[in-house]
Design an enzyme around this catalytic site. Structure first.
Site, PDB file in Angstrom:
ATOM      1  N   GLU A 133      50.671  35.792  37.909  1.00 28.74           N
ATOM      2  CA  GLU A 133      50.593  37.287  38.160  1.00 28.74           C
ATOM      3  C   GLU A 133      51.395  37.944  38.958  1.00 28.74           C
ATOM      4  O   GLU A 133      51.948  38.967  38.985  1.00 28.74           O
ATOM      5  CB  GLU A 133      49.160  37.374  38.434  1.00 28.74           C
ATOM      6  CG  GLU A 133      48.288  37.338  37.383  1.00 28.74           C
ATOM      7  CD  GLU A 133      47.652  35.711  37.355  1.00 28.74           C
ATOM      8  OE1 GLU A 133      48.451  34.925  37.784  1.00 28.74           O
ATOM      9  OE2 GLU A 133      46.531  35.569  36.550  1.00 28.74           O
TER      10      GLU A 133
ATOM     11  N   HIS B  22      34.537  36.796  39.528  1.00 28.90           N
ATOM     12  CA  HIS B  22      34.627  37.529  38.376  1.00 28.90           C
ATOM     13  C   HIS B  22      33.970  38.641  38.341  1.00 28.90           C
ATOM     14  O   HIS B  22      33.748  39.219  37.280  1.00 28.90           O
ATOM     15  CB  HIS B  22      34.266  36.444  37.268  1.00 28.90           C
ATOM     16  CG  HIS B  22      35.568  35.651  36.828  1.00 28.90           C
ATOM     17  ND1 HIS B  22      35.867  34.399  37.527  1.00 28.90           N
ATOM     18  CD2 HIS B  22      36.336  35.470  35.650  1.00 28.90           C
ATOM     19  CE1 HIS B  22      36.880  33.895  37.133  1.00 28.90           C
ATOM     20  NE2 HIS B  22      36.945  34.283  35.873  1.00 28.90           N
TER      21      HIS B  22
HETATM   22  C1  LIG Z   1      44.844  33.781  38.207  1.00 27.71           C
HETATM   23  C2  LIG Z   1      44.026  33.846  37.150  1.00 27.71           C
HETATM   24  N1  LIG Z   1      44.502  34.330  35.900  1.00 27.71           N
HETATM   25  C3  LIG Z   1      43.905  34.236  34.770  1.00 27.71           C
HETATM   26  C4  LIG Z   1      42.667  33.637  34.723  1.00 27.71           C
HETATM   27  C5  LIG Z   1      42.043  33.897  33.408  1.00 27.71           C
HETATM   28  N2  LIG Z   1      42.023  32.269  32.968  1.00 27.71           N
HETATM   29  C6  LIG Z   1      41.013  31.672  33.065  1.00 27.71           C
HETATM   30  S1  LIG Z   1      41.187  30.079  32.729  1.00 27.71           S
HETATM   31  C7  LIG Z   1      42.661  30.560  31.929  1.00 27.71           C
HETATM   32  C8  LIG Z   1      43.765  29.249  31.457  1.00 27.71           C
HETATM   33  C9  LIG Z   1      43.877  28.331  32.127  1.00 27.71           C
HETATM   34  O1  LIG Z   1      44.515  27.271  31.533  1.00 27.71           O
HETATM   35  P1  LIG Z   1      44.548  25.798  32.310  1.00 27.71           P
HETATM   36  O2  LIG Z   1      45.119  25.891  33.553  1.00 27.71           O
HETATM   37  O3  LIG Z   1      45.826  25.029  31.292  1.00 27.71           O
HETATM   38  O4  LIG Z   1      43.143  25.137  32.142  1.00 27.71           O
HETATM   39  P2  LIG Z   1      42.199  24.720  31.065  1.00 27.71           P
HETATM   40  O5  LIG Z   1      41.491  25.897  30.838  1.00 27.71           O
HETATM   41  O6  LIG Z   1      42.817  24.375  29.795  1.00 27.71           O
HETATM   42  O7  LIG Z   1      41.356  23.719  31.679  1.00 27.71           O
HETATM   43  C10 LIG Z   1      42.951  31.693  32.250  1.00 27.71           C
HETATM   44  C11 LIG Z   1      44.303  32.496  31.938  1.00 27.71           C
HETATM   45  C12 LIG Z   1      42.054  33.102  36.092  1.00 27.71           C
HETATM   46  N3  LIG Z   1      40.807  32.689  35.890  1.00 27.71           N
HETATM   47  N4  LIG Z   1      42.676  33.165  37.190  1.00 27.71           N
END
Ligand SMILES: Cc1ncc(C[n+]2csc(CCOP(=O)(O)OP(=O)(O)O)c2C)c(N)n1
Lengths: 321, 368
Positions: free
Chosen positions: B78, B147
Site C-alpha cells: 500500500e 477493520h
Molecule cells: C495491509 C492490508 N492490506 C490488505 C488487506 C486485505 N487482505 C486481507 S487478507 C489478504 C491476502 C493476504 O494473503 P496472504 O498474505 O498470502 O495470506 P493468506 O490469506 O493466503 O493466508 C488481503 C489482501 C489487509 N488485511 N491488510
C-alpha cells in the site's frame, strides 16, 4: 521408520485443527459465530510441523488465519472457541474474535488482521529474547508466520534486514498458498524466487514444496538447534501449501472458478492428515479420532454455555494500569 | 438486499425523471464507468479490483471494458502503491486507488500526508495531484479493532486533502464524479453497510459539488448533523422524534473538508440546537471541528450560543462481540433520547423510543 509416538502426536493435532475448523464451517450458518473466519483447512501440516518442536515459552506470531498455529502452539482450546462465540470466557474476553487470537501464557503472541503488521513486532520480540538470553543463558526463539501476500509489504524486507543485521533468534515462515484473497502469485510477484531473495540478506533459507509435515518438522528442529546454540541468526523457511476453502468464510469456493481444480486434486491426494492416518495402526488412530471428537464437543458446549461480556467490559483495558 | 422505503424517501427524496432506484455500490460502479469512458487518463487500481467479487461489485466488469492498463490489481504494497498513484497523478493521469478498509490507509499515510497533500503548495503550483483514494469503513460481524476504524478526521487535519463521505447512492455517484474531476487528492470514504442501500440515481453523469452540505429533512426544533452511516441512524432518530412532535432537521455534510458551515449554521440559527453525530471517535474529530466552528461563528456574529452536543464511537477500540459492539455505536434510539433531552432538559426522563425494525446492521452477515 518414523517414531509412532511422534506420528500419533502430529496426527492428533492436525486432525484436531481440521475437524474443529470443519465444525466451525458446519455451524457457521447458525450465526453463533459472528466473526470473519479465515480457515486453514488443507494447510495444517505447516502449523503443526513448525510448532511441534517448540518449547512452551517460545513464541509464535501469526496472521488472521491463526486458528491452526494457535492450536498447534498449545493455545487454550476453550478460550479459542468461546472467543469465536464472542463470550466473556474467550481468550480475549470476546473483544478479539477469530482474527486476533492470543494466548500469551502458551506463547501465542496475538494475531493481527492487517497483513504484514506482526512481522516487525515478532522481530522486536526476538530482539528482547536475544537480550534476555544474555542474562538467563537460555535462548527462547520467535517464529513469525506470514502468507505469500505478507512478503509484499515493505515491513517484511525491513524486518528481515534488521533481523539479519542483529542476528536475531527468529524463524520467518512463509505459508505460500499462492493466493492473496483471489489474486494468484503470478499477478503479484515479478519472479517467484523468494528464498533466493531472502538469501541475499545472508541468512539460511529452506524451501519445502510438498507440505511434508516431517520435512517441515525436521527443518525446524535443526533451525531451532542452531539458533539456540547461537550458530545462526534468523532463518527463513518457505512452505508451499494449498487453501482448500474460500479466503474467508466456511465455503469451498472452487465453483467460483478462479483456481485450478486439478491442482486442488493434487493437494488433496497429498493430504498430510490422510497420510499420517495411514501410518498409524487402526486401534491408535481410532482412539485419537474419538478423543478429537470428544474435545470438540466439549469446547463447543463450553462456548455455547458461557455468558456474553457485561456492558462495563466495553471500557476495560483501554489503558494498562 | 433490503429496501426500507421510508428511509429511502427521506434519504434520496422522491423519484425524479431520469432516475431509478439502484444500490450505493452500483452507483459507484456507474461513476467509474462513465468517467473512464469520458476521460482516457482515468485509471483504477488496488488490491482485488479485478477479481470476480470486484470490491463488493463496485468494479465488476471494468477491466473487461477498459482493459488491463486501466484496471489492475497490485501486490500488497500500500505504501509504495500510494506513491505510484501520486507519481502518475503528477504526470497528468487521474488514478483511483482502492482500499477495502480504512484501517489499511494507515500504511499510506507518509505518501498521502507528505507527498499528495503537500506537492501542489510546496512546489508553488507547478504540479497537481488529481488523485482519488477510495476507502471503506467496516462495521459489524466482528470486524473488530482493525477493520472498523473511521479515520476521516486525520485527513481533515491536513491542508491539501479533500475528504468526502457520501451517505446515499445519489451522492455516491455524484461525489465520485466530482472527486475524479477534481485536481486535488480526494479521500473518498464509503461504508460497508451503505453498499446495499438503494437510492434514486440519475442515469446521466452528474457531479455533486464538493464542499456542499445536504439538508435531508427540514425541522425547526433541533439540527442533527450526521456523518456517513450515522446519517441512517439520524434519520431513524428523526422518525422517533416525530412521533412525539419534535421536528429534527437532519443535515449530511457530505464533504467533511472543505466543510459547508453556512448550511449548518443557517439551520442552527433556526433551531438553536446542534447535535453532531459522528461515525467515529469524538476526540479531535469531525465533531470537535464542527462544534468549534459553530461556536466561533456565533461569537463572530454576536448571536446567542446554541445548545451543543455530540455523539460518536465509545472511546475504546471496537470490540468484536455483538453485545459490546452494540454499545460502541450510537443508534437511532440513543440519538433520539439525546435530542429529546437537549429540548426538554436533562432531567426529562421516561421517554424511550420503540425498538427499531430490522435494519441494515442486523441484515449484514459476514463473513466480511
Ligand atoms: C495491509 C492490508 N492490506 C490488505 C488487506 C486485505 N487482505 C486481507 S487478507 C489478504 C491476502 C493476504 O494473503 P496472504 O498474505 O498470502 O495470506 P493468506 O490469506 O493466503 O493466508 C488481503 C489482501 C489487509 N488485511 N491488510
Amino acid at each position: 521408520m518414523t517414531d509412532q509416538i511422534v506420528v500419533a502426536r502430529l496426527y492428533k493435532t492436525m486432525l484436531l485443527i481440521r475437524q474443529l475448523e470443519l465444525r466451525i464451517a458446519e455451524i457457521y450458518h447458525t450465526d453463533a459465530i459472528k466473526s470473519p473466519v479465515h480457515l486453514s483447512v488443507g494447510q495444517e501440516s505447516i502449523a503443526v510441523g513448525v510448532c511441534d518442536p517448540l518449547e512452551k515459552d517460545d513464541i509464535v506470531s501469526n496472521t488472521y488465519r491463526c486458528h491452526a498455529t494457535y492450536i498447534a502452539k498449545g493455545g487454550d482450546l476453550f478460550g479459542m472457541m468461546a472467543e469465536l462465540y464472542g463470550k466473556s470466557t474467550g481468550c480475549a474476553g470476546g473483544k478479539a474474535g477469530s482474527m486476533h487470537l492470543v494466548d500469551i501464557k502458551n506463547g501465542v503472541m496475538g494475531a493481527s488482521a492487517v497483513v504484514g503488521t506482526t512481522i516487525p513486532v515478532a522481530t522486536g520480540y526476538a530482539l528482547a529474547m536475544q537480550n534476555e538470553a544474555k542474562m538467563t543463558g537460555r535462548q527462547r526463539v520467535v517464529v513469525a508466520l506470514c502468507g505469500d501476500g505478507g512478503t509484499e509489504e515493505g515491513c517484511f524486507y525491513e524486518s528481515i534486514n534488521f533481523a539479519a543485521l542483529r542476528k536475531l533468534p527468529i524463524i520467518f515462515i512463509c505459508e505460500n498458498n499462492r493466493l492473496a484473497i483471489h489474486t494468484p502469485l503470478e499477478k503479484r510477484w515479478a519472479t517467484n524466487q523468494l528464498c533466493e531473495r531472502m538469501s541475499t540478506f545472508g541468512i539460511q533459507t529452506h524451501k519445502i514444496d510438498d507440505a511434508d509435515v516431517f520435512k517441515i518438522r525436521d527443518t525446524m528442529i535443526n533451525a531451532l538447534a542452531e539458533i539456540r546454540h547461537g550458530t545462526s541468526g534468523p532463518i527463513f523457511i518457505e512452505c508451499a501449501t494449498y487453501r482448500w476453502l474460500e479466503h474467508v468464510g466456511p465455503l469451498d469456493d472452487h465453483y467460483d472458478d478462479y483456481r485450478d481444480k486439478n491442482t486442488y486434486q493434487l493437494w488433496q491426494d497429498n493430504d498430510q492428515i490422510s497420510r499420517l492416518a495411514r501410518m498409524l495402526d487402526d486401534q491408535v488412530r481410532m482412539e485419537i479420532e474419538k478423543e478429537v471428537t470428544l474435545t470438540i464437543a466439549q469446547i463447543e458446549k463450553y462456548a455455547e454455555e458461557s455468558p456474553y461480556p457485561a456492558a462495563e467490559e466495553l471500557y476495560t483495558h483501554v489503558y494498562a494500569s | 438486499m433490503f429496501t426500507q422505503a421510508e428511509e429511502i424517501k427521506a434519504h434520496a427524496g422522491p423519484q425524479k425523471t431520469g432516475t431509478r432506484l439502484i444500490r450505493y455500490v452500483d452507483a459507484l460502479r456507474e461513476a467509474f464507468e462513465e468517467e473512464m469512458a469520458r476521460d482516457p487518463k482515468v485509471f483504477l487500481f488496488g488490491l482485488d479490483v479485478d477479481d470476480h467479487k470486484g470490491i463488493q461489485g463496485s468494479t465488476v466488469g471494468l477491466q473487461e471494458k477498459f482493459g488491463k492498463d486501466r484496471v489492475f490489481c497490485t501486490p500488497l504494497s500500500e505504501d509504495a502503491m500510494t506513491g505510484v498513484a501520486i507519481g502518475a497523478a503528477i504526470a497528468g493521469y487521474r488514478p483511483i486507488h482502492v482500499h477495502i478498509r480504512m484501517d489499511f490507509m494507515l500504511l499510506c499515510m507518509n505518501q498521502l500526508v507528505n507527498m499528495a497533500a503537500k506537492s501542489h503548495y510546496m512546489y508553488n503550483g507547478q504540479v497537481k495531484v488529481p488523485l482519488v483514494v477510495r476507502t471503506m469503513i467496516g462495521r459489524s460481524w466482528g470486524q473488530g479493532g482493525q477493520h472498523s476504524q473511521a479515520l476521516h478526521s486525520m485527513f481533515m487535519h491536513v491542508p491539501g486533502l479533500k475528504v468526502v463521505a457520501p451517505a446515499n447512492a445519489h451522492d455516491a455517484k455524484g461525489c465520485m464524479i466530482a472527486a475524479i474531476r477534481d485536481n486535488n487528492p480526494v479521500i473518498f470514504i464509503e461504508h460497508r453497510l451503505l453498499y446495499s442501500t438503494e437510492g434514486y440515481v440519475p442515469t446521466q453523469p452528474y457531479a455533486v459539488p464538493l464542499g456542499k452540505a445536504r439538508i435531508l429533512t427540514e425541522g425547526s426544533d433541533i439540527t442533527i448533523v450526521a456523518v456517513s452511516h450515522m446519517v441512517m441512524e439520524a434519520l431513524r432518530a428523526k422518525k422517533h422524534l416525530e412521533a412525539i412532535d419534535i421536528q429534527a432537521e437532519v443535515i449530511d455534510p457530505v464533504t467533511l473538508w472543505p466543510l459547508d458551515m453556512d448550511t449548518i449554521m443557517a439551520s442552527v440559527k433556526k433551531t438553536g440546537r446542534l447535535l453532531m453525530i459522528d461515525n467515529a471517535w469524538l476526540t479531535c474529530g469531525a465533531s470537535s471541528e464542527i462544534l468549534t466552528r459553530a461556536m466561533e461563528i456565533c461569537q463572530e456574529e454576536a448571536i446567542s450560543m446554541p445548545a451543543l452536543a455530540r455523539m460518536g464511537f465509545a472511546p475504546t477500540t471496537c470490540p468484536t462481540t455483538r453485545p459490546l459492539e452494540n454499545l460502541f455505536y450510537p443508534d437511532g434510539r440513543t440519538i433520539a433520547v439525546k435530542a429529546y433531552q437537549m429540548i426538554k432538559g436533562k432531567q426529562a426522563k421516561g421517554w424511550e423510543p420503540p425498538v427499531s425494525a430490522k435494519t441494515e446492521i442486523d441484515a449484514f452477515k459476514g463473513p466480511f
